[in-house]
Design an enzyme around this catalytic site. Structure first.
Site, PDB file in Angstrom:
ATOM      1  N   LYS A 277      -4.223  -5.539  11.415  1.00  0.00           N
ATOM      2  CA  LYS A 277      -3.836  -5.025   9.940  1.00  0.00           C
ATOM      3  C   LYS A 277      -4.514  -5.882   9.005  1.00  0.00           C
ATOM      4  O   LYS A 277      -4.502  -7.234   9.030  1.00  0.00           O
ATOM      5  CB  LYS A 277      -2.285  -5.289   9.858  1.00  0.00           C
ATOM      6  CG  LYS A 277      -1.861  -4.914   8.373  1.00  0.00           C
ATOM      7  CD  LYS A 277      -0.352  -5.396   8.379  1.00  0.00           C
ATOM      8  CE  LYS A 277       0.131  -5.325   6.880  1.00  0.00           C
ATOM      9  NZ  LYS A 277       1.677  -5.832   6.662  1.00  0.00           N
ATOM     10  N   ASP A 282      -1.215  -7.146  -0.888  1.00  0.00           N
ATOM     11  CA  ASP A 282      -0.099  -6.373  -0.730  1.00  0.00           C
ATOM     12  C   ASP A 282       0.618  -6.709  -1.739  1.00  0.00           C
ATOM     13  O   ASP A 282       1.608  -7.647  -1.846  1.00  0.00           O
ATOM     14  CB  ASP A 282       0.539  -6.590   0.694  1.00  0.00           C
ATOM     15  CG  ASP A 282       1.742  -5.576   0.756  1.00  0.00           C
ATOM     16  OD1 ASP A 282       1.598  -4.680  -0.016  1.00  0.00           O
ATOM     17  OD2 ASP A 282       2.509  -5.885   1.652  1.00  0.00           O
ATOM     18  N   LYS A 289       6.621  -5.546  -4.753  1.00  0.00           N
ATOM     19  CA  LYS A 289       7.452  -6.565  -4.454  1.00  0.00           C
ATOM     20  C   LYS A 289       7.893  -7.544  -5.559  1.00  0.00           C
ATOM     21  O   LYS A 289       7.473  -7.454  -6.866  1.00  0.00           O
ATOM     22  CB  LYS A 289       6.561  -7.440  -3.674  1.00  0.00           C
ATOM     23  CG  LYS A 289       6.018  -7.001  -2.352  1.00  0.00           C
ATOM     24  CD  LYS A 289       5.068  -8.002  -1.650  1.00  0.00           C
ATOM     25  CE  LYS A 289       4.626  -7.524  -0.343  1.00  0.00           C
ATOM     26  NZ  LYS A 289       5.631  -7.472   0.783  1.00  0.00           N
ATOM     27  N   ASP A 300      -2.044 -11.028   4.114  1.00  0.00           N
ATOM     28  CA  ASP A 300      -1.374 -10.023   4.757  1.00  0.00           C
ATOM     29  C   ASP A 300      -2.604  -9.218   5.689  1.00  0.00           C
ATOM     30  O   ASP A 300      -2.374  -8.252   6.061  1.00  0.00           O
ATOM     31  CB  ASP A 300      -1.147  -8.796   3.580  1.00  0.00           C
ATOM     32  CG  ASP A 300       0.160  -7.989   4.328  1.00  0.00           C
ATOM     33  OD1 ASP A 300       0.636  -8.352   5.369  1.00  0.00           O
ATOM     34  OD2 ASP A 300       0.496  -7.023   3.858  1.00  0.00           O
ATOM     35  N   ASP A 359       5.949  -0.347   0.599  1.00  0.00           N
ATOM     36  CA  ASP A 359       5.672  -1.569   0.906  1.00  0.00           C
ATOM     37  C   ASP A 359       5.577  -1.748   2.677  1.00  0.00           C
ATOM     38  O   ASP A 359       5.504  -2.910   2.953  1.00  0.00           O
ATOM     39  CB  ASP A 359       6.764  -2.440   0.256  1.00  0.00           C
ATOM     40  CG  ASP A 359       6.321  -4.071   0.532  1.00  0.00           C
ATOM     41  OD1 ASP A 359       5.245  -4.324   0.449  1.00  0.00           O
ATOM     42  OD2 ASP A 359       7.207  -4.913   0.468  1.00  0.00           O
ATOM     43  N   ARG A 363       2.135  -0.608   8.884  1.00  0.00           N
ATOM     44  CA  ARG A 363       2.161   0.314   9.909  1.00  0.00           C
ATOM     45  C   ARG A 363       1.389   1.599   9.513  1.00  0.00           C
ATOM     46  O   ARG A 363       0.999   2.173  10.523  1.00  0.00           O
ATOM     47  CB  ARG A 363       3.592   0.602  10.230  1.00  0.00           C
ATOM     48  CG  ARG A 363       4.240   1.309   9.027  1.00  0.00           C
ATOM     49  CD  ARG A 363       5.793   1.281   8.970  1.00  0.00           C
ATOM     50  NE  ARG A 363       6.317  -0.170   8.900  1.00  0.00           N
ATOM     51  CZ  ARG A 363       7.482  -0.603   8.957  1.00  0.00           C
ATOM     52  NH1 ARG A 363       8.460   0.458   9.274  1.00  0.00           N
ATOM     53  NH2 ARG A 363       7.587  -1.767   8.586  1.00  0.00           N
TER      54      ARG A 363
END
Length: 515
Positions: A277, A282, A289, A300, A359, A363
């Site tokens: 990833k 992010d 966030k 991230d 967020d 995945r």
């Protein structure tokens, strides 16, 4: 990086800034007193065998990572002795059988304490080549510093005033002509240099590291080490139908990338695929966030950094296994073009995903890369990601979770991680949690039940692994970025978590010891 040498010289006559020795908490048979570890006999002798008592007077206890400095005895060319704690003395310490991780951490703590020094001699227990490698890794990883954005980063005068990492380390008791000792040093250098490169990438601010610049770094390293590289930009990703990566990156001015690194050798009969990833920043996207949760989100992309480092290390070590790395790179930002909660993305696999929370983006990029990796039918796929806060809540800041579609493979990864000194824990994939991701609109939603969120994420990823492909997921959200103080060989900031586990997996596979 710190220069390493193996030395047969005696500690008293060695010219250095310091002599590093190990001390430990004595066993019950010694009434718990401080003991001097093997390797420091010459130093102890110079103190008339009373070194342990002197150190106790100074407050030393032998606790792991504890550093105690004292003047060297008369006749030593080094002016300083640095005693570093190894923790509890092992029962079979007469053979110098301290665990590799204890040696690694002690060497790292000493290397950090000696920042600004030109040379240090490490007289730690070296029972075999494995110990040589552990001490070497500890020194190289412990001496790491990221200062390129500080005024002293390029200021030689400031470095001479104590800002620079330890310049040189001599491992006393090492055998320069021993093939196994030399190989251990060479391995430590290759792995540590690449792990430290991963740390550099993780620590780099997001205004300088975006998907395009990350891809450029990977491309340059691949060319240097004979690794084939392929970079898919926005146009290629669109043509290929990589809806997950494109969807996550759609809100950013910096376009996403999928980087494929292929290390191949004619001597290999196994193929591993590593998927990382790589969210270079992010913000959470439209599901922004809150303040206090986004300041360190440059980290991230730690999974992609780990995969990148592991593939290059495998190439440098000439391992007899084909290793393919997939770096799923994007920046998750809010804008008028960003993916919205409620949008449906068509993934590279053809499945559709309803995005309930932007967020939960990691995945999505991993799903596309996992499916791409599956099409090559490798013997196994391992993905690495700072994926969920739930995993941090479950396992804390120093342990990563391991999930897999094969129990034996999951156990092998946990064992490999333990062997190299990385804390991990096997986690389940409970089938009842899958239903929570059912969507009335799409094939699957990117969110499910809140409780067990780390496991839900693992179940989501499993949906995008090809049928019959052995797969494991490493959630490194806890240990990837150290917001506290440094400890052992672990610095503040990016840690390079999972790099050594991936390299060890490749080594075991090459040796035929991993399935």
């Amino acid at each position: 990086m710190t220069a390493l040498t193996l030395s047969t010289a005696a500690a008293p006559g060695l010219r250095a800034d310091a002599i590093v020795i190990g001390v430990a908490k004595g066993t019950a048979s010694r009434s718990g007193n401080l003991v001097v570890a093997p390797g420091a006999e010459a130093v102890d002798k110079a103190y008339d065998g009373k070194l342990a008592g002197v150190l106790e007077t100074l407050g030393a206890s032998g606790s792991e990572g504890e550093v105690t400095k004292l003047p060297a005895p008369a006749g030593f060319k080094a002016p300083l002795v640095v005693a570093v704690g190894l923790g509890a003395e092992p029962e079979d310490s007469k053979d110098g059988a301290y665990e590799g991780e204890a040696l690694r951490r002690a060497a790292g703590a000493a290397a950090r304490a000696l920042a600004g020094s030109k040379k240090a001699a490490f007289a730690l227990p070296l029972g075999d080549a494995g110990d040589v490698g552990a001490v070497a890794e500890g020194v190289l990883l412990g001496a790491y510093a990221f200062d390129v954005y500080k005024a002293n980063g390029k200021d030689e005068k400031a470095k001479k005033n104590g800002k620079a990492p330890l310049a040189e380390a001599a491992l006393l008791g090492g055998k320069p002509r021993d093939k196994e000792h030399k190989a251990a040093i060479e391995r430590a250098i290759a792995v540590s240099e690449e792990l430290n490169r991963a740390r550099d990438l993780i620590n780099m601010p997001p205004n300088d590291l975006n998907p395009e610049s990350f891809a450029a770094v990977a491309t340059a390293a691949a060319k240097e080490h004979g690794i084939k590289v392929q970079v898919l930009d926005e146009k290629a990703l669109t043509k290929g139908g990589y809806g997950g990566i494109l969807g996550v990156g759609s809100g950013s001015a910096a376009g996403p990338r999928l980087v494929k690194l292929s290390y191949t050798t004619s001597k290999a009969d196994k193929h591993l695929a590593f998927v990382g990833k790589g969210i270079t920043y992010d913000s959470g996207g439209i599901s922004l966030k809150p303040a206090g949760h986004n300041e360190t989100m440059k980290c991230d992309m730690s999974g992609a950094a780990a995969v990148f480092a592991a593939v290059v290390a495998a190439a440098r070590l000439g391992l007899r296994v084909n290793v393919t790395g997939w770096l799923a790179l994007a920046e998750n930002m809010p804008s008028g073009t960003a993916t919205r909660p409620g949008d449906v993305l068509r993934m590279y696999s053809g499945k559709t995903v309803e995005v309930l929370n932007t967020d939960a983006e990691g995945r999505l990029v991993l799903a596309d890369a996992l499916w791409a990796a599956s099409q090559e039918t490798p013997d196994a796929i391992v993905d690495v990601a700072t994926l969920t806060g739930a995993m941090v809540l479950a396992l804390g800041n120093r342990t990563f979770g391991v999930m897999a579609n094969d129990d034996a493979f999951r156990s092998a990864i946990v064992e490999a991680a333990e062997e190299v000194g990385e804390a991990s824990w096997p986690m389940p994939l409970p089938e009842h949690l899958r239903k929570g991701m059912d969507s009335p609109t799409a094939d699957i939603a990117n969110m499910g039940e809140r409780m067990g969120g780390g496991l839900v994420a693992g179940l989501f990823l499993r949906e995008f692994v090809g049928e019959g492909v052995t797969w494991a997921h490493l959630d490194i959200a806890g240990p990837a970025y150290n917001e506290g103080g440094p400890f052992g060989y672990t610095p503040k900031g990016g840690t390079g978590s999972a790099v050594r586990t991936l390299v060890r997996l490749a080594e075991l596979t090459a040796a035929g010891d991993l399935g």
